[in-house]
Design an enzyme around this catalytic site. Structure first.
Site: not given
Ligand code: M6R
Length: 606
Positions: A2, A27, A76, A102-103, A483, A487, A490, A506, A601
């Site tokens: 949010c 965000r 959100w 927010n929250g 990672e 990527k 996502e 295994h 985000k």
């Molecule tokens: O802001 P942060 O680094 O704490 O966020 C952590 C994760 O939510 C963030 O890295 C998420 O996995 C991203 N979408 C990665 O691309």
């Protein structure tokens, strides 16, 4: 997640708030809304809300929606589905009070039941509406007291902004676990949950602490605790400029941010290298040699990409400083009642500095007396403030939901920290020099990798039809594989799984067939032959292989060759071509690259 924006001044408020909301779109959100003082106490507040994008809200705002004070929100969904009714602001039945929040209010259902029993009619399913009615029903004389009275009833996290028709010269805001930033202009004031919404108007900001409230007026602001005692919050200058939030000629933020990496890495190194002692200076670390020598373990906590950067960091610390180190998802750590050891140095990693799971882990650690460092990108963010000390990663603002440059800068920051700890302990001068030379090569080597974009784009086209992909790496290559797999999933929504290459036989070998491509991380280090053996095993089962390596791999169908650095620093570089692979695969599939479905985000709720 949010986002909140508010304004009080002399300008027409609706366009300003809509622009602020657009700046917060990155965000992640599902609906938006805006409430304004229509001028004069008699006219009350006006509100427009819309499910969907900010542009859908903009289309609904009538021409005569005029005023100079207002609040706005991108939502959100947590309590109740995305809809016009559940979008914020939430307004009291008499149109006098509007709240954006927010929250999460944890005791919202109890409060809702009590209010309903008292005859309050609810128009939404949200937790926030409870807060609106509490403010509206508060008996106090001032808006500040009304908000304070309402907050006494709620348990949970909030960043809120409140507008009241009877108090048209002010907006009252409060923070507990969700960021609130005031922006100070010339005879105008802004409020937001993220500086991104403010920097095109002012870079002078005041960040509220948890348990703090503020009253903002056009030419003044005042901060105080939720109990009412005055606090002194001095303005600071935001170092990021408004232009750093623009697309800068790229089609997407993800592309822009991938290509910013040489400069970003240059920034994280700048002013920190000490050639005289073959070490680095990390200003905010607050860890003298005596303390550093007493560290027996390092535990790194983060989520998602930051966790993966932490895995790379743990290996660097173990290799260069010879301190046992490991990384764990903060989201898991905080729920398993961990043993907190006084000789362990805890490190919280976060791009946003607002991720709730990481923040909660830091708070729990501090409660138990642990020493916590932050490795954070956003200056002044909650985790940066909560940690005892830390290292900023200086990646600049990262707008794309999918993290790229911040991952790379975080791994470089860990390289610096590992070198620093190593040189205080047993790392020799010559090894220190070797690592410094390697660090200095990184920006140029990243530029070399990025020049291969056209070839990577061609390779990506070949993978766009894949239903699933396997990513493998061994030791230093394993976090890179994880990672890269994150990527790809996502941004392209292709299922991907990462495995240590050593674990193939295994289990995952059963999956290998022509339809399951494997991406293998194959650095030229002491495990090269072992990695080649894994490629043989996959090839023998007709699996298709893309290798990321320091030299062409005979068993691979294709190899992306990356420049060799020092063994310990190679993981920083080896993921970069795979960011481009994920990007171009997603592009070929027509995905919404900067805002992948279901993702936000900053994950500021549990
Ligand atoms: O802001 P942060 O680094 O704490 O966020 C952590 C994760 O939510 C963030 O890295 C998420 O996995 C991203 N979408 C990665 O691309």
């Amino acid at each position: 997640m949010c986002g909140i924006v508010g304004y009080i001044g002399k300008r027409d408020v609706a366009p300003l708030l809509l622009e602020g909301l657009q700046r917060l779109e990155y965000r992640g959100y599902d609906s938006a809304g805006i409430a304004i003082h229509a001028g004069g106490k008699a006219t009350g507040l006006k509100m427009v809300k819309a499910k969907g994008r900010v542009r859908d809200l903009e289309a609904k705002v009538p021409a005569r929606f005029k005023g100079t004070t207002g609040i706005a929100h991108t939502r959100w969904a947590t309590h109740g589905a995305p809809s016009d009714e559940n979008a914020h602001p939430h307004m009291s039945g008499d149109d006098k009070v509007a709240v954006v929040h927010n929250g999460i209010i944890d005791n919202a259902s109890d409060l809702r039941a009590k209010l309903s029993a008292d005859g309050v009619e609810f128009l939404s399913e949200t937790d926030t509406e409870v807060l609106t009615h509490l403010v509206a029903r508060a008996q106090a004389d001032t808006l500040e007291e009304k908000v304070r009275e309402a907050l006494r009833h709620v348990e949970g996290t909030y960043g809120i902004a409140v507008l009241h028709a009877d108090f048209d010269d002010r907006i009252v805001v409060a923070r507990n676990g969700s960021p609130v930033v005031l922006g100070i202009g010339e005879k105008e004031m802004f409020v937001a949950s993220d500086v991104a919404a403010l920097v095109s108007h002012t870079r002078q900001v005041v960040t509220l602490d948890d348990g703090e409230m503020a009253t903002i007026k056009a030419d003044d602001y005042r901060t105080y605790t939720t109990e009412g005692s005055r606090t002194t919050a001095s303005p600071t200058t935001v170092e990021w400029e408004a232009e750093s939030y623009d697309m800068g000629g790229h089609d997407t933020y993800m592309h822009k941010e991938i290509f910013e990496q040489p400069d970003a890495v240059d920034r994280v190194l700048r002013g920190r290298i000490d050639d005289r002692f073959s070490t680095v200076h990390l200003g905010g670390l607050n860890l003298d040699a005596h303390d550093a020598r007493r560290v027996r373990r390092v535990k790194i906590l983060g989520c998602g990409t930051s966790y993966h950067a932490g895995m790379i960091g743990a290996q660097m610390i173990e290799e260069l400083a010879r301190i046992p180190a490991d990384a764990e998802p903060a989201s898991e750590f905080r729920y398993r009642n961990p043993v907190v050891d006084p000789d362990t140095l805890y490190i919280a990693v976060s791009q946003s500095g607002e991720t709730y799971d990481v923040l909660a882990a830091v708070q729990e650690l501090k409660r138990k007396g642990a020493r916590v460092l932050g490795v954070v990108n956003v200056v002044g963010s909650a985790i940066a403030r909560e940690a005892d000390a830390g290292v900023y990663v200086h990646a600049g603002p990262e707008v794309c939901v999918v993290s790229t440059k911040c991952f790379t800068n975080t791994t470089v920051a860990f390289g610096l920290l590992a070198l620093h700890l190593g040189r205080i302990r047993d790392l020799s001068v010559s090894d220190g020099k070797r690592i410094i030379a390697g660090l200095r090569k990184l920006p140029g080597q990243i530029s070399e990798i990025l020049k291969q974009e056209d070839e990577i784009k061609k390779i990506a086209k070949g993978y766009a039809e894949a239903r699933s992909m396997l990513f493998i790496g061994r030791v230093r290559g394993y976090p890179v594989a994880r990672e890269a797999s994150l990527k790809l999933k996502e941004v392209s929504y292709i299922h991907a799984e990462a495995y240590p290459a050593s674990e193939l036989k295994h289990g995952p070998l059963a999956l290998i067939e022509p339809a399951l491509p494997t991406v293998a991380i194959v650095p030229d280090d002491d495990l090269l032959e072992k990695n080649r053996a894994a490629l043989e095993e996959i090839k023998a089962r007709s699996g298709k292989i893309l290798a990321v390596a320091h030299q062409e791999q005979e068993k691979a169908d294709q190899t992306i060759v990356v420049p060799k650095n020092e063994d310990e620093l190679d993981p920083i570089l080896m993921g970069i071509p795979l960011q481009l692979l994920a990007y171009h695969t997603a592009l070929a599939l027509g995905r919404d690259i900067d805002k992948p479905r279901n993702l936000a985000k900053s994950v500021t709720v549990e």
